[in-house]
Design an enzyme around this catalytic site. Structure first.
Site, PDB file in Angstrom:
ATOM      1  N   CYS A   1      -0.861   4.260  10.876  1.00  0.00           N
ATOM      2  CA  CYS A   1      -0.632   5.528  11.576  1.00  0.00           C
ATOM      3  C   CYS A   1      -1.849   5.785  12.467  1.00  0.00           C
ATOM      4  O   CYS A   1      -2.409   6.866  12.504  1.00  0.00           O
ATOM      5  CB  CYS A   1      -0.316   6.680  10.636  1.00  0.00           C
ATOM      6  SG  CYS A   1      -1.626   7.072   9.503  1.00  0.00           S
TER       7      CYS A   1
ATOM      8  N   CYS B   1       0.890  -1.186   0.000  1.00  0.00           N
ATOM      9  CA  CYS B   1       0.000   0.000   0.000  1.00  0.00           C
ATOM     10  C   CYS B   1       0.918   1.223   0.000  1.00  0.00           C
ATOM     11  O   CYS B   1       1.158   1.836   1.040  1.00  0.00           O
ATOM     12  CB  CYS B   1      -0.868   0.011   1.250  1.00  0.00           C
ATOM     13  SG  CYS B   1      -1.806  -1.501   1.490  1.00  0.00           S
ATOM     14  N   ALA B   2       1.420   1.597  -1.149  1.00  0.00           N
ATOM     15  CA  ALA B   2       2.582   2.500  -1.173  1.00  0.00           C
ATOM     16  C   ALA B   2       2.247   3.987  -1.234  1.00  0.00           C
ATOM     17  O   ALA B   2       3.089   4.823  -0.926  1.00  0.00           O
ATOM     18  CB  ALA B   2       3.478   2.145  -2.350  1.00  0.00           C
ATOM     19  N   GLY B   3       1.018   4.360  -1.643  1.00  0.00           N
ATOM     20  CA  GLY B   3       0.733   5.780  -1.873  1.00  0.00           C
ATOM     21  C   GLY B   3       0.665   6.577  -0.579  1.00  0.00           C
ATOM     22  O   GLY B   3       0.137   6.038   0.389  1.00  0.00           O
TER      23      GLY B   3
HETATM   24  C1  LIG Z   1      -1.483   4.593   4.970  1.00  0.00           C
HETATM   25  S1  LIG Z   1      -1.462   4.824   3.269  1.00  0.00           S
HETATM   26  C2  LIG Z   1       0.174   4.288   2.865  1.00  0.00           C
HETATM   27  C3  LIG Z   1       1.234   5.336   3.120  1.00  0.00           C
HETATM   28  C4  LIG Z   1       2.520   5.024   2.382  1.00  0.00           C
HETATM   29  N1  LIG Z   1       3.064   3.750   2.773  1.00  0.00           N
HETATM   30  C5  LIG Z   1       3.573   6.096   2.592  1.00  0.00           C
HETATM   31  O1  LIG Z   1       4.460   5.959   3.432  1.00  0.00           O
HETATM   32  O2  LIG Z   1       3.504   7.102   1.878  1.00  0.00           O
HETATM   33  C6  LIG Z   1      -2.442   3.526   2.659  1.00  0.00           C
HETATM   34  C7  LIG Z   1      -2.538   3.442   1.137  1.00  0.00           C
HETATM   35  O3  LIG Z   1      -3.218   2.237   0.821  1.00  0.00           O
HETATM   36  C8  LIG Z   1      -3.957   2.451  -0.350  1.00  0.00           C
HETATM   37  N2  LIG Z   1      -4.951   1.358  -0.474  1.00  0.00           N
HETATM   38  C9  LIG Z   1      -6.215   1.308   0.001  1.00  0.00           C
HETATM   39  N3  LIG Z   1      -6.786   0.134  -0.322  1.00  0.00           N
HETATM   40  C10 LIG Z   1      -5.852  -0.575  -1.000  1.00  0.00           C
HETATM   41  C11 LIG Z   1      -5.845  -1.856  -1.615  1.00  0.00           C
HETATM   42  N4  LIG Z   1      -6.915  -2.647  -1.590  1.00  0.00           N
HETATM   43  N5  LIG Z   1      -4.720  -2.245  -2.234  1.00  0.00           N
HETATM   44  C12 LIG Z   1      -3.632  -1.462  -2.274  1.00  0.00           C
HETATM   45  N6  LIG Z   1      -3.580  -0.237  -1.733  1.00  0.00           N
HETATM   46  C13 LIG Z   1      -4.682   0.201  -1.095  1.00  0.00           C
HETATM   47  C14 LIG Z   1      -4.541   3.825  -0.150  1.00  0.00           C
HETATM   48  O4  LIG Z   1      -4.941   4.380  -1.393  1.00  0.00           O
HETATM   49  C15 LIG Z   1      -3.347   4.551   0.485  1.00  0.00           C
HETATM   50  O5  LIG Z   1      -2.588   5.176  -0.499  1.00  0.00           O
END
Ligand SMILES: C[S@@+](CC[C@H](N)C(=O)[O-])C[C@H]1O[C@@H](n2cnc3c(N)ncnc32)[C@H](O)[C@@H]1O
Length: 437
Positions: free
Chosen positions: A389, A267-269
């Site tokens: 977080c 979950c990189a975004g």
């Molecule tokens: C807590 S954030 C991650 C923060 C990131 N690791 C960083 O350090 O910038 C969680 C991310 O999971 C993504 N997400 C949500 N559901 C998901 C899924 N089913 N598969 C992959 N990513 C997902 C969201 O869009 C969001 O960008």
């Protein structure tokens, strides 16, 4: 004919616009602020004033609404007027604005943004507010501490009651609860990360920062625009809370026997942890798959990674609960799950009011599914970090326990819980797990 509309200073108009955008458009204050500051042509001191006015008001609005309600004779208030009053109360109780200036500019703001009608009411309410300082008002409007401690702390420190309850359950030392709530109300400082192999802490210190704390890559910045630092502008360094750095390091440093070449950030975004992981991976001949569900957030990941050698990473868009790769592909995995974000209240002033306990009903099953998919993606003997977080037990320990109990092939190696009042970071949970061979 002369223009008789009141002149309102642009900083207060801007702060009112931010409150409106948060209330009406569900905007994030930290994202909308730069646009609004630009629209009003605000820079430097005026921009700092508008930022503090909007962010501080949003953070403290629970307390301020109690104060406003205590000064009203009629309970109903138009939302636009309440916004003006909240801004006025913040100036009177928490900023060094003289009373007469806070009141007269609020009356002008009412005329400019709402009309003449409620100007008298705004004047009267704010005059009443000047009868006490913030401590006096806290005493007047909070439930009695001995009768209802959590209700008292919720009003006093401007948190929704359910959030105070959830934090109280998660905190292992109950006596620290009030210090934690106070830390949530302090705007956090800016921390930079010197991405290894791309920048150094020395470079960031030379640009005005101070090497700090527990992450060897962290540098804190006491002021100025981080984007003006060349390493940050070029993506060789970034703005990143030290807690996030420690979570990425927990992934990279977890003890691992055997192959160590394929890393996954499920979950990189928007990419902060992926950028640190990929720059570490580049120095160890490993490759990171930075995976994200939302295409626009995957684009942010690609931007965060732009300075990392391209052979060290791949950005992939997809649903992490249905991985497109062969099970057992990866040696190291990070599952930084979408969560309530209640550990990052310092950073997002409005988020405490936007969240509700019902959000957990959607998040918890997703968190479990992602952790399970992360475990499936690991080779036997591989290591994984599950992070949020949020310190809320339902999203942390309970997710972990449920997945561990359901699988039987995971063992927990380590657990880290960071707190703003103890560690100076966002509240973050990270459990390091190994898939049994
Ligand atoms: C807590 S954030 C991650 C923060 C990131 N690791 C960083 O350090 O910038 C969680 C991310 O999971 C993504 N997400 C949500 N559901 C998901 C899924 N089913 N598969 C992959 N990513 C997902 C969201 O869009 C969001 O960008």
């Amino acid at each position: 004919m002369a223009d008789r509309r009141p002149r309102v200073d642009p900083a207060r108009l801007a702060a009112h616009d931010v409150l409106r955008a948060v209330r009406v458009d569900d905007a994030y204050a930290n994202l909308v602020l730069p646009q609004v500051l630009r629209q009003h042509g605000l820079r430097e001191r005026d921009a700092a004033f508008a930022t503090e006015l909007a962010s501080g008001t949003l953070r403290m609005q629970g307390l301020y609404d109690e104060v406003i309600d205590a000064c009203l004779t009629r309970p109903r208030l138009e939302a636009k007027v309440r916004d003006v009053l909240r801004l006025g109360v913040h100036q009177l109780l928490s900023m060094r604005v003289p009373d007469h200036a806070a009141i007269s500019t609020s009356v002008d703001l009412t005329r400019a943004r709402v009309g003449q009608g409620p100007a008298g009411l705004v004047n009267a309410v704010l005059r009443k507010v000047t009868e006490g300082d913030i401590e006096e008002w806290r005493r007047r409007v909070s439930p009695d501490r001995a009768d209802d401690l959590l209700g008292h702390l919720a009003v006093r420190h401007s948190h929704p009651r359910w959030v105070v309850e959830a934090l109280a359950q998660a905190l292992d030392r109950p006596a620290e609860l009030e210090t934690l709530l106070m830390a949530d109300n302090d705007a956090p400082g800016v921390t930079l990360v010197a991405r290894p192999g791309l920048s150094t802490t020395e470079e960031l210190v030379a640009a005005g920062g101070t090497a700090s704390g527990r992450s060897p890559y962290a540098v804190s910045l006491s002021g100025g625009d981080p984007a003006a630092i060349p390493a940050v502008a070029e993506g060789r360094a970034g703005v990143q809370d030290e807690g996030s750095q420690l979570v990425a390091l927990a992934v990279a440093d977890a003890p691992l026997a055997g192959r160590d070449e394929r890393w996954l950030d499920l979950c990189a975004g928007p990419g902060g942890k992926a950028a640190l992981l990929a720059s570490l991976a580049a120095g160890r001949n490993a490759t990171v798959v930075a995976h994200e569900r939302q295409p626009h957030r995957a684009a942010l990941v690609a931007n965060a990674l732009r300075a990392v050698p391209p052979q060290a990473y791949r950005v992939v868009t997809g649903d992490g609960t249905r991985p497109s790769w062969v099970p057992g592909t990866f040696d190291r995995v990070l599952v930084d799950a979408p969560c309530s974000g209640l550990g990052a209240l310092r950073r997002r002033p409005e988020s405490r009011w936007r969240r509700s306990p019902g959000d957990l009903d959607e998040l918890v099953p997703l968190q479990r599914a992602l952790l399970d998919a992360g475990a499936e993606s690991l080779r036997p003997g591989g290591v994984m970090v599950y992070a949020t977080c949020s310190p809320v037990l339902a999203e942390t320990v309970e997710v972990l326990d449920a997945v561990l109990a359901g699988r039987g092939d995971l063992e927990e190696l380590d657990r880290m819980m960071l707190w703003p009042h103890r560690d100076g970071t966002d509240a973050m949970f990270a459990a390091t797990l190994r898939r049994r061979s």
